[in-house]
Design an enzyme around this catalytic site. Sequence first.
Site, mmCIF file in Angstrom:
data_model
loop_
_atom_site.group_PDB
_atom_site.id
_atom_site.type_symbol
_atom_site.label_atom_id
_atom_site.label_comp_id
_atom_site.label_asym_id
_atom_site.label_seq_id
_atom_site.Cartn_x
_atom_site.Cartn_y
_atom_site.Cartn_z
ATOM 1 N N TYR A 7 -2.520 0.030 11.392
ATOM 2 C CA TYR A 7 -3.967 0.203 11.607
ATOM 3 C C TYR A 7 -4.244 0.683 13.028
ATOM 4 O O TYR A 7 -3.611 1.635 13.482
ATOM 5 C CB TYR A 7 -4.722 -1.101 11.254
ATOM 6 C CG TYR A 7 -4.231 -1.643 9.941
ATOM 7 C CD1 TYR A 7 -4.471 -0.933 8.773
ATOM 8 C CD2 TYR A 7 -3.456 -2.788 9.863
ATOM 9 C CE1 TYR A 7 -3.976 -1.377 7.553
ATOM 10 C CE2 TYR A 7 -2.963 -3.237 8.660
ATOM 11 C CZ TYR A 7 -3.221 -2.525 7.514
ATOM 12 O OH TYR A 7 -2.727 -2.957 6.334
ATOM 13 N N LYS A 31 0.805 -1.242 0.000
ATOM 14 C CA LYS A 31 0.000 0.000 0.000
ATOM 15 C C LYS A 31 0.833 1.285 0.000
ATOM 16 O O LYS A 31 0.543 2.205 -0.767
ATOM 17 C CB LYS A 31 -0.994 -0.022 1.164
ATOM 18 C CG LYS A 31 -2.107 -1.070 0.988
ATOM 19 C CD LYS A 31 -2.903 -1.244 2.279
ATOM 20 C CE LYS A 31 -4.063 -2.210 2.124
ATOM 21 N NZ LYS A 31 -4.693 -2.524 3.414
HETATM 22 O O1 DON Z 1 -7.403 -6.626 1.243
HETATM 23 C C1 DON Z 1 -6.995 -7.439 2.074
HETATM 24 O O2 DON Z 1 -7.684 -7.760 3.038
HETATM 25 C C2 DON Z 1 -5.622 -8.018 1.890
HETATM 26 N N1 DON Z 1 -5.343 -8.230 0.512
HETATM 27 C C3 DON Z 1 -4.580 -7.126 2.491
HETATM 28 C C4 DON Z 1 -4.838 -6.789 3.947
HETATM 29 C C5 DON Z 1 -3.601 -6.646 4.756
HETATM 30 O O3 DON Z 1 -2.537 -7.092 4.406
HETATM 31 C C6 DON Z 1 -3.773 -6.022 6.091
HETATM 32 N N2 DON Z 1 -2.508 -6.018 6.775
HETATM 33 N N3 DON Z 1 -2.074 -6.193 7.812
#
Ligand code: DON
Length: 344
Positions: free
Chosen positions: A279, A103
């Site tokens: 987060y 991201k």
């Molecule tokens: O969109 C999602 O839920 C996953 N492809 C990525 C989320 C993620 O890696 C959150 N991280 N800690």
Amino acid sequence: MKATPCFITLAVLRKMALVLVFLLFSTHPAWARLSVDADILGQVLQEAHALFADDTEGANADYIPELARVPSELFGLALVTVDGQVFIAGDADYDFTIQSVSKPFTAALVLQEHDDPEILVEKVGVEPTGLPFNSVLAVELHASRSVNPLVNAGAMAAVSLVPAESDMERFSKIKQFHEAMAGQELSVIEEVYRSEAATNQGNRAIAHLLKKYGRIYADPEEALDVYTRQCAIGVTARVLAMMGATLANGGVNPISKEQVLEARHVPKVLALMLTAGFYDESGRWAYDVGLPAKTGVGGGIVAVVPGKLAVAAFSPRLNQAGNSVRAMRAIEYVSQRLGLGLFQ
Ligand code: DON
């Protein structure tokens, strides 16, 4: 002639004073931090690996079924300095999906492509949500809707801001940017892409909610699909550390020497990582470690020490917030041992 001995004495005194000042500063911890001895970097990495080798706390992500199949005991560490020295420990060359660690890099690409730091402020947002990465509630609560580019909503909005005529062009720009950051070719781990694409109804709901609010800038299905592919790009701890080192090095890859990201955008990306990289645990991470970093549900984390180095860790077992327990602990150990925290 009488003045000469006095003049020599003053010169000698001045030299002695300079030596004294140098000795004082070179032994002061804050000064010493600026030039960490390279020999110790590999040693500290090995220490961190040994210290947490038996740590089994947490569990693999299983909301993406394929991630539950990744061997939980894998544990790799890597550290790359801005002058291109690489240190590794454990499973540093195991290929796993980058997930949310992608991201900040796509956010960086958006800054670069639009050549304007305000693009993210105006079109996505830059505030932490204080809520989980996949929160639908955050979209409803915050006026900016997508909130910031490191949560799923903001990440899909960021993907939609990459200028492109087609989904293929959009993804290829994102992949190429990740590759330039890493200084090597990268491949999508197709099984994980397919597994997430078949189960990402939550993200689909968010993408369409953003459409309702006019906060996604391409077709929501396309943004969702390109985002899902982006999350399935395969990396290793070594690759993540190199990508982080490119940020630490003002946007220049330490090995290829390519200026991948214009230096003026780097502080913006690092600020997002510090405030939202974990987060609803971002405050705690900043409090304990004090480094910009980003986690992913694949088990990867990269932390950046601006001007010096990056440390990456990979361990699939996550806590409730979706952050790798052992990767967090190992990076915190390395940071404390080397005195890397920005606010120390
Ligand atoms: O969109 C999602 O839920 C996953 N492809 C990525 C989320 C993620 O890696 C959150 N991280 N800690």
